[in-house]
Design an enzyme around this catalytic site. Sequence first.
Site, short mmCIF file in Angstrom:
data_model
loop_
_atom_site.label_atom_id
_atom_site.label_comp_id
_atom_site.label_asym_id
_atom_site.label_seq_id
_atom_site.Cartn_x
_atom_site.Cartn_y
_atom_site.Cartn_z
N ASP A 1 0.87 -1.17 0.00
CA ASP A 1 0.00 0.00 0.00
C ASP A 1 0.91 1.23 0.00
O ASP A 1 2.14 1.10 -0.14
CB ASP A 1 -0.98 -0.03 1.18
CG ASP A 1 -0.33 0.22 2.54
OD1 ASP A 1 0.92 0.33 2.62
OD2 ASP A 1 -1.07 0.33 3.52
N CYS B 1 3.15 -2.98 4.08
CA CYS B 1 2.31 -1.83 4.41
C CYS B 1 3.06 -1.06 5.48
O CYS B 1 4.24 -1.34 5.72
CB CYS B 1 0.89 -2.23 4.83
SG CYS B 1 0.72 -3.10 6.40
N THR C 1 3.06 -1.05 8.77
CA THR C 1 3.60 -1.90 9.83
C THR C 1 3.76 -3.35 9.39
O THR C 1 4.41 -4.13 10.08
CB THR C 1 2.67 -1.91 11.06
OG1 THR C 1 1.40 -2.46 10.66
CG2 THR C 1 2.51 -0.52 11.64
N HIS D 1 10.64 -23.49 9.19
CA HIS D 1 9.66 -24.19 10.02
C HIS D 1 8.23 -24.06 9.52
O HIS D 1 7.41 -24.94 9.78
CB HIS D 1 9.70 -23.65 11.45
CG HIS D 1 10.95 -24.01 12.18
ND1 HIS D 1 11.10 -23.77 13.53
CD2 HIS D 1 12.11 -24.59 11.78
CE1 HIS D 1 12.30 -24.18 13.92
NE2 HIS D 1 12.93 -24.68 12.86
N HIS E 1 7.65 -30.45 11.13
CA HIS E 1 6.92 -29.23 10.76
C HIS E 1 5.79 -29.50 9.77
O HIS E 1 4.81 -28.76 9.75
CB HIS E 1 7.89 -28.19 10.19
CG HIS E 1 9.00 -27.87 11.13
ND1 HIS E 1 8.82 -27.22 12.32
CD2 HIS E 1 10.33 -28.15 11.06
CE1 HIS E 1 9.97 -27.10 12.95
NE2 HIS E 1 10.91 -27.66 12.20
#
Length: 147
Positions: free
Chosen positions: A11, A68, A70, A101, A136
């Site tokens: 964004d 974005c 954060t 993982h 995993h």
Amino acid sequence: MKVSKVFIASDHGGFEAKEFAKTCLEKLNLKVVDLGTNSMESVDYPDFANALASNLKEEPDAFGILVCGTGIGISIAANRHSHVRCALCHDVSGARLAREHNDANVLAFGGRTTGKLIIEQMIEAFFATEFEGGRHERRIAKLGGAR
């Protein structure tokens, strides 16, 4: 690690970091497809996460990067798609472990919270790391959806 191409999107809050991330990917000789945004004009991050997810559905050998402000919102939006395992990372260890993982196929980070050196190091680690498999795989299967 086999990577057919890397879709990248952001964004407005992640635009500058996305542009930098593209240069990092090109240094690794990875084919990059930029899905936007193309400026710092305000846009809605779910639109770009959804575009990336649509492209990944059609090309399961591809990977993605989402940015974005954060990294939180865009990673939440991406993980609504069952074939996406988007890892919001803040450091190199997280990026490596997301692949090792969690078999993550999308790396997310915050454009306003992550410096260039860390971005470059995370990208290098993410694309250099194979999924470990083993114990995993059972955990990944419990997440639902398949890649």
